[in-house]
Design an enzyme around this catalytic site. Structure first.
Site, short mmCIF file in Angstrom:
data_model
loop_
_atom_site.label_atom_id
_atom_site.label_comp_id
_atom_site.label_asym_id
_atom_site.label_seq_id
_atom_site.Cartn_x
_atom_site.Cartn_y
_atom_site.Cartn_z
N LYS A 145 0.82 -1.22 0.00
CA LYS A 145 0.00 0.00 0.00
C LYS A 145 0.86 1.27 0.00
CE LYS A 145 -4.15 -1.92 0.43
NZ LYS A 145 -5.20 -1.73 -0.58
N GLU B 263 -9.54 6.27 3.20
CA GLU B 263 -10.41 5.22 3.72
C GLU B 263 -9.53 4.02 3.97
OE1 GLU B 263 -9.89 5.56 0.50
OE2 GLU B 263 -9.34 3.48 0.07
N SER C 76 1.72 -9.49 -0.52
CA SER C 76 1.45 -8.05 -0.49
C SER C 76 1.61 -7.42 0.89
CB SER C 76 0.04 -7.78 -1.02
OG SER C 76 -0.91 -8.49 -0.25
#
Ligand SMILES: Cc1ncc(COP(=O)(O)O)c(C=O)c1O
Lengths: 404, 272
Positions: free
Chosen positions: A96, A118, A386
């Site tokens: 991210k 968010e 990830s």
């Protein structure tokens, strides 16, 4: 030229990926999106901007992330060689941050003193709070009340970083509702606020820019694969919530027809139970939510369905519009892994390789477990790892009957 | 069904113009607090002075709405209110009122799920006059706009304070019935109004279109209605009415009385 070359030229000028994507927003948001689009398009090919982005990725995030050969696990599964793209080793612990670094640079250039985000699992919220701390920006993160419960550690982490976490009590109290609330905040405070969306969804230009910022994952993996394996991999596997880590890995391989790509959605209790978050593999109808047209889980009346997954980061009823197109044209195969398989994969990788994955990429690992044994030992799979599992320890502990 | 003549919205604004009056346009969410009450509320609003009735189609994810209308959607959706039910409400309303224009306002997904063709057809047949799809700007309306046109439904669009000149021109080229000017930055139910800036914006919109300009967001009582009524062709009031319903969920009679009281206050203020 490959038969998939056309895919690299999308989205079109209005943000469409074939019939998907677009900018389905209230007029109150149009200006902010046009403004963002202008800013981004002027910087997208700007060497200074790219150099600054690359520098941050190298020295702040710690890129490139390794491509690790999970030899013991591969041997145990008795088939293809499994390689892990170690996004879990990034600063803040997930892919991210690649995107938040990029968007924070855009925020900085736009001169806005406040960022909002968010978050579902909290990884995107943590990554946003992190870059906001570094740049001295005010940061508010919207998070569904239910996710706040199951991701307590990340909530506290965001607070330590100086962000204000706002609990969202409306609707299903998960990621989609957090996104509604962030969009409402943005239309109200558009003059001083930059909205950092965490996945390849939302209105144009978000799916484009989030993909661009994450594509570093696939570019590295391609080079590492050539260097370490001596050729391109046979198969890529990534989990798909909104789809940013998957697109990041897949995009630079899209023209390599010999590379099979598999996106793994959250099967929850199983597709057949209806309690899942897998719009692509369950063949959900087309729909419009959060500014784009895509596959969207909704009921017969067109109300968006509540979803179910053990992993907060995949608990989303839609999916990035580029994935919707890639499904239709057959470039990527989409499947689902259910909660039980995911937990097994989580435990297995932890035991066998000493790497504790987040529950999101444990979906990709669960599918690797299924297909590796059907492949030959001279074949190679890259799984996008990830994120790391620290944030999920309390969830797993609870399943194990432990209470801290 | 209406005849081959003018759309009721155009008729109503033509009459208002002759009378030099400002349109009063209430919004309520269909099915709030329960489906049985909506038609009664609509008649009550008209009785107390409404010129056009906007009926919200509840959606699970009302992105552009503040908490008041979000909760109204949740109350309606508890009863599983669907578009087919809402169209039946309009049909029932039409049995006693064939004059007052009805505009449906909502989000795209439920309409798509019903099928745009079916929706347009049945909306027209039930006596709907216009549709405002909140999350569908004119650039994305290629499919829906011709369907609405074919069925004589007006496509109503929003214009915001942040809308650029170029976009305003595009919106004005597509807009029918009236333009809905959003008076402030934010979601429905927000507060502060700046009448001078609204006037300025409406002046520049009048260069682009001759359809009526109505203003919504932030209008909540006689004073705010009168202030905006000075500069606009119509005022739209939503959250203030919906809060009256929210406060009287289990007393629909009382809710109806309060809706009427607020509408009368605004009507008088506008006509003074
Ligand atoms: C580690 C990790 N992987 C994957 C995801 C899912 O997002 P996306 O599909 O955009 O990669 C999340 C979301 O929170 C995450 O934290």
């Amino acid at each position: 030229m490959s038969k998939f070359s056309d895919l690299t030229r999308l989205p079109d000028a209005r943000g469409h990926f074939g019939p998907y994507g677009g900018r389905f927003v209230s007029e109150t948001l149009s200006f902010a999106l046009e403004d963002l689009e202008k800013t981004y398009m002027s910087l997208r090919n700007d060497p200074d901007f790219q150099a600054e982005f690359d520098r941050d990725l190298a020295h702040y995030v710690g890129r490139p992330s390794p491509l690790y050969h999970a030899e013991r696990w591969s041997r145990q599964l008795g088939g293809a060689q499994i390689w892990l793209k170690r996004e879990d080793l990034n600063h803040t612990g997930a892919h991210k941050v690649n995107n938040t670094i990029g968007q924070a640079l855009l925020a900085k250039r736009s001169g806005k003193p406040r960022v909002i985000a968010e978050t579902g699992a909290g990884q995107h919220g943590v990554a946003t709070a992190t870059v906001a701390a570094r740049l001295g920006l005010n940061c508010e993160v919207y998070m569904g009340a239910e996710d706040i419960q199951r991701q307590k550690l990340n909530v506290y982490r965001m607070r330590l970083l100086g962000a204000n976490v706002i609990s969202v009590e409306s609707g299903t109290r998960t990621l989609k509702d957090a996104m509604n609330e962030a969009l409402r905040d943005w239309v109200t405070n558009v003059d001083d606020t930059f909205y950092i969306i965490g996945t390849v969804a939302g209105p144009h230009p978000y799916p484009l820019l989030v993909r661009d910022f994450n594509a570093v994952v696939g570019r590295e993996a391609r080079e590492q694969s050539l260097a370490q394996i001596g050729r391109l991999p046979d198969t890529l596997i990534a989990c798909v919530g909104g789809g940013s880590n998957a697109l990041g890995l897949f995009y630079p391989f899209v023209e390599d027809e010999g590379v099979h790509m598999i996106g793994v959605e959250a099967g929850g209790d199983g597709i057949e139970t209806g309690r899942h978050a897998a719009p692509l593999s369950a063949n959900a109808p087309q729909g419009v939510l959060h500014g784009n047209r895509t596959y969207l889980m909704s009921d017969e009346g067109g109300q968006v369905s509540s979803t179910h997954s053990i992993s907060a980061g995949l608990d989303y009823p839609g999916v990035g519009p580029e994935h919707a197109l890639w499904k239709d044209v057959g470039r990527v195969e989409y499947v689902a892994a259910n909660d039980k398989e995911v937990l097994e994969a989580f435990r297995e990788l932890t035991h066998v390789e000493g790497i504790m994955p987040a529950l999101e990429p444990a979906h990709a690992l669960a599918h690797a477990k299924v297909i590796a044994p059907t492949m030959r030992p001279d074949q190679h799979i890259i799984v996008n790892l990830s994120g790391r599992g620290d944030k999920d320890i309390l969830t797993v502990a609870k399943i194990d009957g432990m209470d801290f | 069904m209406k005849g081959a003549g003018m759309n009721r919205i155009d008729q109503r604004f033509a009459t208002l113009k002759d009378q030099r009056r400002t349109a009063l346009i209430p919004y309520i969410t269909a099915g709030d607090p329960g489906p049985a009450h909506t038609v009664g509320f609509m008649h009550a609003l008209v009785e107390a002075g409404a010129d056009v009735v906007e009926l919200g189609m509840p959606f699970s994810d009302p992105m552009a709405d503040g908490p008041v209308i979000q909760k109204a959607c949740e109350r309606a959706l508890k009863h599983d209110v669907r578009l087919t039910h809402i169209l039946a409400m309009v049909e029932e309303f039409r049995r006693n009122d064939d004059e007052t224009p009805v505009v449906l306002m909502g989000y795209l997904n439920p309409m798509e799920r019903m099928g745009l063709q079916a929706f347009a057809e049945q909306a027209a047949a039930s006596g709907v006059d216009g549709v405002l799809v909140v999350d569908m700007p004119p650039e994305e309306a290629d499919e829906i706009a011709p369907l609405f046109k074919e069925h004589h439904l007006h496509s109503i669009f929003l214009v915001a304070p942040t809308t650029s000149k170029e976009r305003a021109a595009i919106i004005c080229a597509h807009g029918e019935g009236y333009l809905y000017y959003v008076s402030l930055k934010g979601v429905t139910g927000a507060a502060n109004l700046d009448v001078a800036s609204i006037e300025h914006q409406l002046d520049s919109l009048r260069q682009l279109t001759s359809i009526p300009l109505c203003v919504g967001f932030g209008i909540r009582d006689g004073d705010t209605a009168a202030a905006v009524g000075q500069v606009a062709d119509g005022v739209i009031v939503g959250s203030a009415l919906v809060s009256r319903i929210a406060e009287n969920c289990d007393r629909p009679e009382r809710a109806s009385d309060e809706l009427k009281a607020l509408m009368s206050e605004m009507r008088q203020a506008l006509d003074a």
